[in-house]
Scaffold this motif. Structure first.
Motif, short mmCIF file in Angstrom:
data_model
loop_
_atom_site.label_atom_id
_atom_site.label_comp_id
_atom_site.label_asym_id
_atom_site.label_seq_id
_atom_site.Cartn_x
_atom_site.Cartn_y
_atom_site.Cartn_z
N ALA A 1 -40.33 -10.52 21.92
CA ALA A 1 -39.29 -9.95 22.78
C ALA A 1 -39.40 -8.44 22.90
O ALA A 1 -39.08 -7.86 23.94
CB ALA A 1 -37.92 -10.34 22.23
N ASP A 2 -39.88 -7.81 21.84
CA ASP A 2 -39.76 -6.36 21.72
C ASP A 2 -40.91 -5.63 22.42
O ASP A 2 -41.68 -4.91 21.80
CB ASP A 2 -39.69 -6.00 20.24
CG ASP A 2 -39.38 -4.53 20.03
OD1 ASP A 2 -38.82 -3.90 20.95
OD2 ASP A 2 -39.72 -4.00 18.95
N ARG A 3 -41.06 -5.87 23.73
CA ARG A 3 -42.08 -5.17 24.50
C ARG A 3 -41.46 -4.65 25.79
O ARG A 3 -40.52 -5.22 26.32
CB ARG A 3 -43.24 -6.13 24.87
CG ARG A 3 -43.98 -6.67 23.68
CD ARG A 3 -44.96 -5.65 23.10
NE ARG A 3 -46.09 -5.39 23.98
CZ ARG A 3 -47.27 -4.94 23.56
NH1 ARG A 3 -47.48 -4.72 22.27
NH2 ARG A 3 -48.23 -4.70 24.41
N THR A 4 -42.04 -3.56 26.27
CA THR A 4 -41.54 -2.93 27.50
C THR A 4 -42.71 -2.68 28.45
O THR A 4 -43.88 -2.79 28.05
CB THR A 4 -40.88 -1.57 27.19
OG1 THR A 4 -41.90 -0.72 26.64
CG2 THR A 4 -39.73 -1.72 26.20
N THR B 1 -45.14 -0.30 26.90
CA THR B 1 -46.12 -0.77 25.92
C THR B 1 -47.13 -1.72 26.55
O THR B 1 -48.21 -1.93 25.98
CB THR B 1 -45.43 -1.49 24.73
OG1 THR B 1 -44.58 -2.52 25.24
CG2 THR B 1 -44.61 -0.52 23.91
N PRO C 1 -37.61 -3.92 29.89
CA PRO C 1 -38.09 -5.01 29.02
C PRO C 1 -39.20 -5.81 29.69
O PRO C 1 -39.17 -6.06 30.90
CB PRO C 1 -36.84 -5.89 28.84
CG PRO C 1 -35.68 -5.01 29.16
CD PRO C 1 -36.18 -4.04 30.20
N PRO D 1 -41.11 -8.88 27.89
CA PRO D 1 -41.51 -9.72 26.75
C PRO D 1 -42.77 -10.53 27.05
O PRO D 1 -43.12 -10.76 28.21
CB PRO D 1 -40.31 -10.64 26.55
CG PRO D 1 -39.62 -10.67 27.87
CD PRO D 1 -39.86 -9.33 28.51
N ASN E 1 -44.62 -9.95 13.26
CA ASN E 1 -43.28 -9.85 13.83
C ASN E 1 -43.12 -10.54 15.18
O ASN E 1 -42.42 -10.05 16.06
CB ASN E 1 -42.88 -8.37 13.94
CG ASN E 1 -41.38 -8.19 13.94
OD1 ASN E 1 -40.64 -9.06 13.46
ND2 ASN E 1 -40.91 -7.09 14.50
N ARG E 2 -43.79 -11.69 15.34
CA ARG E 2 -43.60 -12.51 16.53
C ARG E 2 -42.65 -13.67 16.21
O ARG E 2 -42.56 -14.08 15.06
CB ARG E 2 -44.94 -13.10 17.00
CG ARG E 2 -45.70 -12.29 18.04
CD ARG E 2 -46.00 -10.89 17.64
NE ARG E 2 -47.00 -10.25 18.48
CZ ARG E 2 -47.49 -9.05 18.25
NH1 ARG E 2 -47.05 -8.32 17.24
NH2 ARG E 2 -48.40 -8.53 19.05
#
Ligand SMILES: [Zn+2]
Ligand SMILES: [Zn+2]
Length: 264
Positions: free
Chosen positions: A17-20, A23, A34, A36, A66-67
């Motif tokens: 989830a923690d992607r933008t 990144t 966001p 993901p 951390n996936r």
């Protein structure tokens, strides 16, 4: 139109989830938006055979990196009637950690890799942390063990893996990334894996941030477009829109049918 017809399942097994955009894209419109990622393995069935494309990562790797691990990709294959012990052909698009685990779950398979990918992930580039970061050394060691056991078939460019199904070396994202072209009832589908993580990469000509060679990545998009019957016939490797757009197998919202047309 292809005369041979295979069915293709995309089996989603993990999420990040923690992607933008910042990144994920070299040219983000909005750094903080966001974006993901989903993680898939793919199964190709028909003409009396079953082929698995990519094998995914396990729960320990998911925790380490951390996936969100939704399920075992191996269990997901079993759920759809594919016994990993009976699979004869496993294709690895490339050796990145999220594509190339679970070697021991396929005891009777041959593993299909491009020569260039094996050279890359065992060669001098792995002396450099940014280049080896997307690889898991245990997967690479497993690959070497399988080479010594004569269970890896190396390809050098384009090859027909099964009637109508071809593999194509594109590189770009990794040293020897390959894509797969499959004839289906809706035409020629290209399983692009990380040749394009998202439809946004290929459609907006906006590369993903993890790169080996930008020129070859862009040429890889052209190859995908040449081989596929249209933009929706190119299946990206990590796009959550894949499960959103293609019809799910009844009873499993995380497995969709790529041989059927997508929703508009
Ligand atoms: Zn990759
Ligand atoms: Zn990937």
């Amino acid at each position: 139109m292809a005369t041979l017809r295979y069915e293709i399942l995309a089996l989603r097994y993990a999420h990040f989830a923690d992607r933008t955009q910042g990144t994920n894209l070299i040219f983000p419109d909005d750094h903080a938006a966001p974006m993901p990622l989903d993680f898939f393995v793919w199964a190709i069935r028909g003409e009396g055979r079953t082929i698995v494309l990519d094998t995914g990562f396990d729960a320990a790797s998911a925790a380490r990196r951390n996936r969100i691990w939704l399920r075992s990709p191996i269990d997901a294959l079993r759920r759809h009637g594919i016994d990993p012990e009976e699979v004869r052909d496993v294709v690895l698009s490339h050796m990145h950690w999220d594509h190339a685990g679970h070697w021991d779950s396929f005891p009777n398979a041959r593993f299909h890799l491009q020569k260039a990918e094996m050279a890359y992930c065992t060669g001098s580039c792995m002396c450099h942390e940014p280049l080896r970061r997307p690889f898991d050394v245990e997967h690479v060691v497993q690959a070497v063990r399988h080479v010594f056991a004569e269970r890896v078939t190396f390809h050098d460019g384009t090859v027909e893996l099964a009637p109508g199904i071809t593999l194509h070396l594109v590189g770009g994202h990794s040293g020897g990334l390959q894509i797969m072209r499959v004839p289906t009832a809706r035409g020629w589908v290209v399983l692009a894996s990380d040749a394009t993580h998202f439809w946004a990469n290929i459609r907006r000509r906006n590369p993903f941030t993890l790169l080996h060679n930008l020129e070859r990545m862009i040429e890889g998009w052209v190859t995908c477009e040449r081989l596929a019957d249209g933009p929706d016939h190119i299946i990206p490797g990590h796009d959550p829109l894949v499960t959103a757009r293609f019809p799910a197998v009844p009873g499993d919202a995380d497995t969709v049918q790529l041989h059927l047309p997508p929703a508009a």
